[in-house]
Scaffold this active site. Structure first.
Site, mmCIF file in Angstrom:
data_model
loop_
_atom_site.group_PDB
_atom_site.id
_atom_site.type_symbol
_atom_site.label_atom_id
_atom_site.label_comp_id
_atom_site.label_asym_id
_atom_site.label_seq_id
_atom_site.Cartn_x
_atom_site.Cartn_y
_atom_site.Cartn_z
ATOM 1 N N GLY A 12 -14.861 1.495 9.494
ATOM 2 C CA GLY A 12 -15.124 1.576 11.056
ATOM 3 C C GLY A 12 -16.661 2.086 11.427
ATOM 4 N N GLY B 225 -10.078 8.204 9.904
ATOM 5 C CA GLY B 225 -9.896 9.124 8.667
ATOM 6 C C GLY B 225 -11.300 8.887 7.899
ATOM 7 N N ARG C 127 -9.032 15.221 12.842
ATOM 8 C CA ARG C 127 -8.813 16.028 11.853
ATOM 9 C C ARG C 127 -9.973 16.784 11.464
ATOM 10 N NH1 ARG C 127 -6.763 11.752 7.423
ATOM 11 N NH2 ARG C 127 -6.226 10.331 8.841
ATOM 12 N N GLY D 209 -18.676 3.744 9.056
ATOM 13 C CA GLY D 209 -19.778 3.491 8.108
ATOM 14 C C GLY D 209 -20.532 1.995 8.298
ATOM 15 N N GLU D 210 -19.465 1.211 8.483
ATOM 16 C CA GLU D 210 -20.143 -0.357 8.534
ATOM 17 C C GLU D 210 -20.710 -0.484 9.823
ATOM 18 O OE1 GLU D 210 -16.602 -2.835 7.980
ATOM 19 O OE2 GLU D 210 -15.981 -1.693 6.316
ATOM 20 N N ASN D 211 -20.541 0.249 10.892
ATOM 21 C CA ASN D 211 -21.034 -0.327 12.302
ATOM 22 C C ASN D 211 -21.879 0.806 12.911
ATOM 23 O OD1 ASN D 211 -19.292 -2.617 12.672
ATOM 24 N ND2 ASN D 211 -17.530 -1.212 12.677
ATOM 25 N N GLY E 143 -14.095 6.089 8.667
ATOM 26 C CA GLY E 143 -13.401 5.543 9.845
ATOM 27 C C GLY E 143 -12.855 6.608 10.669
ATOM 28 N N ARG F 118 0.980 -1.293 -0.113
ATOM 29 C CA ARG F 118 0.133 0.121 0.017
ATOM 30 C C ARG F 118 1.051 1.253 0.014
ATOM 31 N NH1 ARG F 118 -3.104 2.888 4.851
ATOM 32 N NH2 ARG F 118 -4.550 4.167 3.378
ATOM 33 N N HIS G 125 -16.513 6.476 2.847
ATOM 34 C CA HIS G 125 -15.342 5.662 3.847
ATOM 35 C C HIS G 125 -15.348 6.466 4.866
ATOM 36 C CE1 HIS G 125 -11.470 3.328 4.377
ATOM 37 N NE2 HIS G 125 -11.396 4.455 5.257
ATOM 38 N N HIS H 292 -7.587 7.155 0.181
ATOM 39 C CA HIS H 292 -8.910 5.939 0.545
ATOM 40 C C HIS H 292 -9.013 5.225 -0.909
ATOM 41 C CE1 HIS H 292 -10.037 7.987 4.332
ATOM 42 N NE2 HIS H 292 -9.053 7.015 4.974
ATOM 43 N N ASP I 294 -13.311 8.480 19.120
ATOM 44 C CA ASP I 294 -14.075 7.206 18.841
ATOM 45 C C ASP I 294 -15.382 7.433 18.904
ATOM 46 O OD1 ASP I 294 -15.039 4.542 19.248
ATOM 47 O OD2 ASP I 294 -13.157 3.907 19.077
HETATM 48 P P1 ADP Z 1 -8.970 3.577 10.506
HETATM 49 O O1 ADP Z 1 -8.655 2.479 9.468
HETATM 50 O O2 ADP Z 1 -9.183 5.127 9.800
HETATM 51 O O3 ADP Z 1 -8.016 3.763 11.451
HETATM 52 P P2 ADP Z 1 -11.407 2.147 10.810
HETATM 53 O O4 ADP Z 1 -12.071 2.092 9.732
HETATM 54 O O5 ADP Z 1 -10.911 0.999 11.572
HETATM 55 O O6 ADP Z 1 -10.009 3.389 11.119
HETATM 56 O O7 ADP Z 1 -12.519 3.089 11.857
HETATM 57 C C1 ADP Z 1 -12.187 3.222 13.357
HETATM 58 C C2 ADP Z 1 -13.261 4.036 13.932
HETATM 59 O O8 ADP Z 1 -14.672 3.375 13.656
HETATM 60 C C3 ADP Z 1 -13.153 4.120 15.256
HETATM 61 O O9 ADP Z 1 -12.328 5.266 15.839
HETATM 62 C C4 ADP Z 1 -14.613 4.190 15.891
HETATM 63 O O10 ADP Z 1 -14.895 5.614 15.663
HETATM 64 C C5 ADP Z 1 -15.401 3.668 14.831
HETATM 65 N N1 ADP Z 1 -16.076 2.283 15.216
HETATM 66 C C6 ADP Z 1 -15.606 1.046 15.252
HETATM 67 N N2 ADP Z 1 -16.625 0.307 15.686
HETATM 68 C C7 ADP Z 1 -17.723 1.039 15.690
HETATM 69 C C8 ADP Z 1 -18.788 0.820 16.234
HETATM 70 N N3 ADP Z 1 -19.109 -0.585 16.549
HETATM 71 N N4 ADP Z 1 -19.664 1.623 16.357
HETATM 72 C C9 ADP Z 1 -19.436 3.002 16.223
HETATM 73 N N5 ADP Z 1 -18.343 3.310 15.600
HETATM 74 C C10 ADP Z 1 -17.317 2.369 15.465
#
Ligand code: ADP
Length: 400
Positions: A333, A215, A244, A335-337, A213, A94, A211, A183, A285
């Site tokens: 992170g 970031g 950021r 977006g998925e959760n 997370g 990457r 995307h 990304h 977080d």
């Molecule tokens: P990166 O790769 O940019 O470090 P990720 O895509 O792994 O980040 O995302 C991390 C972030 O996702 C965490 O800081 C948190 O804010 C969020 N996250 C992870 N799990 C959950 C969840 N179950 N509910 C809400 N937010 C979550």
């Protein structure tokens, strides 16, 4: 074919060995705290299966080269070895910034190094480590193709009116100041997945990919190609992120310098590391932010409002960019959760045909899923990203 995917960071290395026959992960690992007094290496063979074996080593790891060698020893030697070294066919790396020159993945050749080194100033925090990993792997795997996959490559189809800043033109010509995005590997992966899941050719789909997370960035994808993205010269522009700021008035730099006596390095540090969600409420977080909102923390609520409002504004602007939107895709992170962030990001957009089914949205799952309501004219998806697999696929395609 077996592909070793390496993501070499400033003090860490993440890696996965992927068997391309079935795209399964044979080993995944993380080397941390390289160069510090005590480092660590965590490696899992066949992660997530009943054959999973976890190994943790704690010892000083002075350089990335040493960390990589230790990782490869675990993969190829000893009790938990999964394959011989000569069975690793390709190494995929990457790389955060490819500039304008590296707009597709490449197999490294010796004559590329001057141009590759030139990209380092576009991402001084990431590219030297990314490319250092590639140099180390070249030494450890002589004769094995080393493929570089650039995070910016997917965005290189942006038209000039989307990537140019309204600055003196010579800053672009001489210093390469323009928008590159980031990304890209993730945006491209989920865009392709969305087309596959929808059963339509990617070239016929207009998408907004989000995307989100730590970031966060968004892309407008027209007929399968990126036409705009929210990150800029660096990954600071655009959405509100964990630490950021995303978009701000550029005059704030001068204002802070005059009023707080901050120098440019201090301002840059604050915008990258002390702003965003963390700046607004002290937490970066999203899980902590929701917990704080539950307890009545008003700053946490404000942070959520600012973050989702910014996302909504970008969705609106990308609707204008695309004209017709077939689908919106959430990934990474948050977006998925995070069903609440997804709901709030699309709040009020029902008149534009964007309607989430709240019940489906609230279901937790690791699978790709459509969360739009039956009467939504725009499909809304949650599609888990997989940047390692995307890199492995690009590497395989290039050497096959
Ligand atoms: P990166 O790769 O940019 O470090 P990720 O895509 O792994 O980040 O995302 C991390 C972030 O996702 C965490 O800081 C948190 O804010 C969020 N996250 C992870 N799990 C959950 C969840 N179950 N509910 C809400 N937010 C979550």
């Amino acid at each position: 074919m077996k592909v070793l995917v390496i993501n070499s960071g400033s003090s860490s290395i993440k890696y996965q060995l992927i068997n391309m026959a079935d795209e399964s992960v044979m080993v995944s690992g993380l080397v941390e705290r390289i160069g510090e007094e005590m480092g660590s290496l965590t490696s899992k063979t066949f992660p997530g299966t009943d054959k999973e074996v976890k190994t943790v080593l704690e010892q000083p790891i002075p350089t990335h080269g040493v960390g990589l060698e230790m990782s490869i020893d675990l993969i190829c030697k000893g009790d938990n070895a999964v394959c011989a070294m000569n069975e690793i066919d390709v190494v995929g790396h990457r790389v955060v910034a490819g500039g304008e020159k590296f707009n597709v993945p490449v197999v490294i050749t010796e004559d590329m190094w001057p141009d590759l080194t030139e990209t380092e100033r576009l991402a001084p925090l990431h590219n030297p480590a990314n490319l250092g990993g590639a140099r180390d792997a070249t030494k450890l795997f002589p004769g094995v193709p080393q493929v570089l996959v650039f995070d910016t490559a997917f965005h290189q189809t942006m038209p000039p009116h989307a990537y140019m800043y309204a600055l003196p033109y010579e800053y672009y010509e001489k210093d390469h100041v323009r928008r590159y995005g980031a990304h890209g590997t993730s945006h491209k992966y989920v865009a392709k997945e969305c087309a596959r899941l929808t059963g339509k050719p990617a070239e016929e789909m207009n998408l907004i990919t989000i995307h989100m997370g730590n970031g966060a960035s968004m892309s407008a994808v027209k007929n399968g190609l990126c036409v705009d993205t929210s990150m800029g010269l660096t990954p600071l522009e655009g959405l509100v992120m964990g630490t950021r700021s995303g978009d701000i008035d550029p005059a704030i730099h001068n204002y802070l310098a005059v009023n707080r006596g901050m120098d440019i390095a201090a301002i840059d540090n604050v915008l990258n590391k002390e702003s965003g969600l963390k700046g607004l409420c002290g937490m970066n977080d999203m899980r902590d932010i929701h917990a704080a909102i539950e307890e009545g923390n008003e700053r946490a609520r404000l942070a959520l409002e600012v973050q989702t409002y910014r996302t909504r504004k970008y969705i609106g602007s990308y609707m204008a960019v695309l004209g017709r939107v077939d689908a919106i895709v959430f990934t990474a992170g948050i977006g998925e959760n995070d069903d609440i962030v997804r709901l709030k990001s699309l709040e009020g957009l029902e008149p534009f045909g964007m309607k989430i089914d709240p019940e489906i949205n609230a279901v937790r799952s690791k699978q790709a899923r459509k969360i739009s309501a039956a009467d939504s004219t725009v499909d809304i998806w949650v599609i888990p990203t997989n940047e390692e697999l995307a890199i492995a696929r690009e590497a395989k395609a290039l050497v096959s």
